[in-house]
Design an enzyme around this catalytic site. Structure first.
Site, PDB file in Angstrom:
ATOM      1  CG  ASP A 106      -6.633  -3.856   1.789  1.00  0.00           C
ATOM      2  OD1 ASP A 106      -6.838  -3.788   0.571  1.00  0.00           O
ATOM      3  OD2 ASP A 106      -6.284  -2.885   2.475  1.00  0.00           O
TER       4      ASP A 106
ATOM      5  CG  ASP B  26      -4.942   0.309   5.293  1.00  0.00           C
ATOM      6  OD1 ASP B  26      -5.705  -0.110   4.403  1.00  0.00           O
ATOM      7  OD2 ASP B  26      -4.448   1.451   5.280  1.00  0.00           O
TER       8      ASP B  26
ATOM      9  CG  ASP C 129      -2.099  -0.861   1.120  1.00  0.00           C
ATOM     10  OD1 ASP C 129      -2.356  -1.327   0.003  1.00  0.00           O
ATOM     11  OD2 ASP C 129      -2.781  -1.096   2.130  1.00  0.00           O
TER      12      ASP C 129
END
Length: 974
Positions: free
Chosen positions: A642, A638, A342
């Protein structure tokens, strides 16, 4: 707000002594709500009572083979004292002491591990929860939640205690963990109960806690949970290898037994000697000799070495901000070939600030210019949009400072709103505007909206990705008056967004409109059309200082780093370039990626370095396709959405600070500081685990080859068919080979040099060609030295061949060779300096020192008990030098070139069609994957102490059984 008066079974407020608006009163907070804890209990489920050291020792003694050894020792002791009171006690006592040593070493190791793992579990489960107490929002430990607390809940949360929902904003929960029902349950007046351990899949709101700890649903369930130990892939490989080595030893034992018996019978036949009853004693002696070889050959310490290496790494990784949830992820991370990371908070600092904006048809380069130019009416609308369409709040941090807590993006906007002229307090805005309906933010929608009632009017406020929200706008605000957006202005706004993104700014569009009263749920996303654009802001989230260097380390280590983000492609490319991720690869947007045919997908996937505007489906698809290309994939995430990608990856990393509870439960490792550089440390520890096991393997196989060969040759050439190493001596050698060596070599700390080479392949052999060179080379040296001492002792020592003193020299020489080979085994890749980093490893030095001291006691004071005699200082020095000769010999071996088998690079599958058993990426399959993965929660994850049970049974059953015969029969027939 839900009308609690409609809940017939709900107790009066006096029942829990709390206010549903303000929470627990101030007067109870001074003593930490002790009265509540005494009455309702603590929000903590006591783990099973830890076994005490005496209990672990007693449990160890329940092993059937050890019971046989104890019985054998008492029988041997009784027979020995009856035949020879002077020395007959030695054999039985030796066996008893051997049992005590084995049980004590194993029990102490287990006791220490259990204490450490319990501490680690407490830290893992100690999450921060948002509560309202005395009318103020604050964060407290999950262990401090009390009955009567008003708790804030939002998408991705795992419910911390049983409760009643008192403010539901489109809340839906997945209760499959508790009820088995996979349908999401909407929470309202008809379904107000929230069960601990279940997850919030949509919406946000508040709940009143009514049961905690062991009195909650999850607390009662936790008491029933248990799960057997699980082997890691590396443990399974080593256990299979141990079996093969054991078969090798058994084969050698059978061979020598046949040879010795054949030799005995042939010689008697040649000499014309008839078989007599006393000759049976000789045959039993041959049988003991063959058993001795099996005892030496069986590699008892391989499973133990894996457990020690993983447990040691797990505890040390916590210091490097990696909280390991699944042990096998430690070793898997060492072979990672690609990392899908990310952006926000992992590569960047997650310290967001509004830098510039476009408001009222005008671009501004600084926020000061915006605050000076805004009219009060525009400032009021912007303040309302920011304050209403947000769940962040102002509170005190752990440092005692007052700041906004919540989404970093929302905190940045609230700080921005403070600069507006005459801006009202965000709390006052929220009080004056009653929330009617919320369409929550999601990674797929990339926007959120809130409908509020202000006076007699209803307004909807929307914020989200600029191009998406702007596309839903038909007007913009100019001098506080809505104006249609002409086509040329849309092009201008696209350029404004592109310019901000090119400077690495994340852009958000704020919009609103007035709407008539209606059925909000039925209207849904249609409410978000025909909006009035209030403005576009650019938010800066600077790259972490250490990230560019960490990315370079990964690339140097043969790991491809890819950035997956929801930002637009221009912003994503700019940040990726700053991090060093985007070099000569491809940057692609999620919609374009998912539209590609599979053949084209397989062609470009190896070159993808940046994926922008990605949805959870895109991330999942990227991970699964990379796996089909034979990559070992690590993924960071997070958010709740996901979870599928985190579970699909070989190793999933969730964020300890910004991550939702669902993401954490779906992950293998939690990054406690949300920092990419900590992930690089996990790679280093993963490689170190694998190398530690290889070091131990290199050491043990050398000992096996030498010990078996020495026993074999010695027994065949000796006129009595005896091994030069006696049974009690072999027990000590076994201890050096197994527990001591495993502890020494499996606790080597990692070095940065581990990142200077490519990752090992999934199917790479455990023993490399270089390791075979070291094993065979050191075995040749040790065999030559030990055979020289066995057959030509007068060349080095003044000793009578065949005497106990001679046997002691052979034994001491053999042990010294193993001590120095343990130092040699610290290096695997032809390093010339085997002492590098030696003095930084206190455990290794301590074990070497301990082994040397015990060996000295063994030799000097063992006597008949250990079949040794005290050596002179000159003979000690000579045996020490013979062992030390393995160091320069190892340097010579390092200079011999050996070409390792090259690990093939990950390649695309031969056919673009879907391989059998692999997931087909598409909307329907994605939904199925989500349904399966949604059940991930704390109740289904066993405690670490339950996952890491004692892998090391003392020795394989066959080995133990043979030792019984060995110890019982040796003194009696030899």
């Amino acid at each position: 707000m839900i009308n609690l008066s409609n809940l017939v079974e709900f107790p009066k407020s006096a029942g829990v002594g709390s206010d549903i608006q303000k929470g627990i009163p101030e007067k109870e907070l001074t003593d930490g709500c002790q009265a509540r804890k005494s009455k309702y209990g603590k929000n903590f489920v006591e783990p099973p009572i830890a076994k005490t050291l005496p209990e672990l020792i007693w449990e160890g003694l329940q092993d059937s083979t050890l019971i046989m050894l104890c019985i054998a020792s008492f029988v041997s002791l009784a027979l020995g004292l009856w035949e020879d009171p002077q020395t007959g006690w030695i054999e039985g006592t030796a066996i008893l002491i051997a049992v005590v040593v084995v049980v004590l070493v194993s029990s102490l190791n287990d006791y220490h591990k259990e204490i450490q793992f319990r501490k680690l579990n407490e830290k893992k489960n100690n999450t921060q929860i948002k509560v309202i107490r005395a009318g103020e929002q604050r964060q407290v430990s999950i262990y401090d939640i009390n009955v009567g607390d008003v708790v804030g809940i939002e998408t991705g949360d795992i419910i911390c205690a049983d409760g009643l929902v008192i403010d539901a904003r489109n809340i839906r929960c997945d209760e499959s963990a508790m009820t088995g029902e996979t349908d999401q349950i909407k929470k309202d007046e008809s379904h107000p109960f929230l069960l601990s351990g279940t997850q919030v899949t949509e919406g946000f709101g508040k709940m009143l806690v009514i049961a905690v700890g062991k009195n909650s649903e999850s607390g009662r369930a936790m008491a029933l949970l248990s799960k057997p130990a699980e082997s890691t892939p590396l443990q399974e490989k080593l256990e299979a290898l141990a079996d093969k080595i054991a078969y090798f030893g058994l084969g050698a034992a059978v061979t020598i037994l046949v040879i010795l018996i054949a030799k005995f019978l042939i010689l008697n036949w040649i000499n014309g000697v008839a078989f007599e009853l006393h000759m049976f004693q000789v045959l039993v002696k041959y049988f003991i000799t063959s058993i001795t070889i099996v005892v030496v050959a069986v590699p008892e310490g391989l499973p133990l070495a894996v457990t020690i290496a993983l447990a040691f790494s797990m505890m040390k990784m916590l210091n490097d901000q990696n909280l390991v949830r699944h042990l096998d992820s430690c070793e898997t991370m060492g072979g990672a070939t690609t990392i899908c990371s990310d952006k926000t908070g992992t590569l960047t600092k997650n310290v967001m600030t509004v830098m510039r904006g476009w408001i009222g048809g005008q671009s501004y380069s600084t926020v000061d210019e915006i605050s000076k130019s805004l009219s009060r009416e525009d400032a009021k609308l912007l303040s309302q949009s920011i304050a209403i369409n947000s769940t962040a709040y102002e509170g005190k941090t752990d440092k005692g400072t007052t700041e906004f807590i919540g989404s970093k993006t929302e905190c940045a906007l609230l700080n921005f709103a403070k600069l507006f002229p005459g801006a009202p307090n965000y709390k006052l805005i929220r009080t004056n505007n009653v929330q009617e309906y919320v369409i929550p933010f999601s990674s797929a929608r990339k926007r959120m909206s809130t409908v509020v009632k202000s006076g007699s009017e209803y307004h909807i406020y929307t914020k989200g990705a600029s191009e998406i929200v702007l596309n839903n706008c038909t007007h913009y605000l100019r001098q506080s008056v809505p104006q249609p957006i002409p086509e040329n202005l849309r092009k201008e706004l696209a350029q404004v967004i592109e310019e901000m993104a090119a400077n690495g700014l994340r852009t958000l569009c704020l919009a609103y409109k007035t709407v008539p009263a209606q059925n909000w749920e039925q209207a849904g996303e249609t409410l978000e059309t025909g909006l009035i654009c209030l403005g576009i802001v650019g938010i800066k989230d600077p790259v972490r200082d250490e990230v560019p260097a960490a990315v370079r380390q990964c690339q140097k280590a043969g790991i491809v780093v890819r950035m997956v983000t929801g930002d637009n492609i221009t912003t994503a490319k700019k940040i990726a370039e700053e991090c060093g991720i985007l070099t000569d690869g491809i940057a692609i947007e999620g919609p374009a990626f998912r539209a590609l045919p599979e053949a084209e997908l397989d062609r470009i996937i190896p070159r993808i370095q940046v994926m922008a505007r990605s949805s959870p489906e895109d991330k999942y698809k990227l991970v699964t396709r990379l796996k089909l290309h034979n990559h070992v994939v690590a993924v960071t995430g997070d958010g709740t959405n996901d979870a599928p990608a985190l579970k699909a990856a070989h190793v999933g990393f969730s964020m300890g600070i910004a991550g939702t509870e669902v993401a954490k439960e779906a992950s293998d490792i939690i990054l406690m500081d949300d920092n990419f550089s900590s992930l690089v440390k996990a790679v280093m520890w993963g490689r170190n685990v694998y190398d530690s096991i290889r070091k131990f393997l290199q050491f043990q196989l050398t000992v096996n080859v030498v010990a078996v060969s020495l026993a074999f040759i010695g027994a065949v050439t000796d006129e009595h068919g005896e091994s030069p190493l006696k049974p009690v001596q072999l027990l000590w050698v076994n201890l050096i080979m197994d527990t001591m060596a495993a502890l020494a070599l499996a606790t080597e700390p990692p070095s940065s040099a581990l990142l200077d080479r490519k990752p090992y392949g999934k199917h790479d052999p455990l023993i490399t060609r270089g390791m075979w060179k070291n094993i065979i080379g050191q075995a040749i040296y040790q065999l030559l030295i030990n055979l020289l001492v066995l057959y030509r002792p007068h060349l080095l020592f003044d000793v009578e061949p065949g005497s106990i003193y001679h046997i002691t020299i052979i034994f001491n020489t053999f042990v010294m060779c193993q001590l120095f080979n343990e130092i040699n085994s610290r290096k695997l890749n032809n390093e010339l300096n085997v002492f590098s980093g030696l003095f930084d490893n206190a455990i290794f030095l301590g074990i070497l020192g301990f082994t040397l001291v015990v060996q000295w006691i063994f030799v000097e004071f063992g006597g008949d008990f250990t079949s040794t005699r005290p050596l002179t200082s000159s003979d000690w020095f000579t045996t020490f030098l013979l062992g030390a000769g393995g160091i320069p010999w190892g340097v010579m071996l390092s200079l011999l070139p050996v070409k390792e088998k090259e690990t093939p690079a990950p390649v695309a599958p031969r056919s673009a069609s879907r391989p059998a058993g692999s997931p087909k990426v598409g909307a329907s399959k994605w939904n199925k994957a989500r349904t399966v993965i949604k059940a991930v929660n704390a109740l289904k994850q066993p405690l670490l102490i339950d996952r890491i049970r004692r892998r090391h049974s003392y020795v394989p059953f066959l080995n133990k059984l043979l030792k019984v015969f060995l110890f019982m029969l040796t003194k009696r027939f030899v």
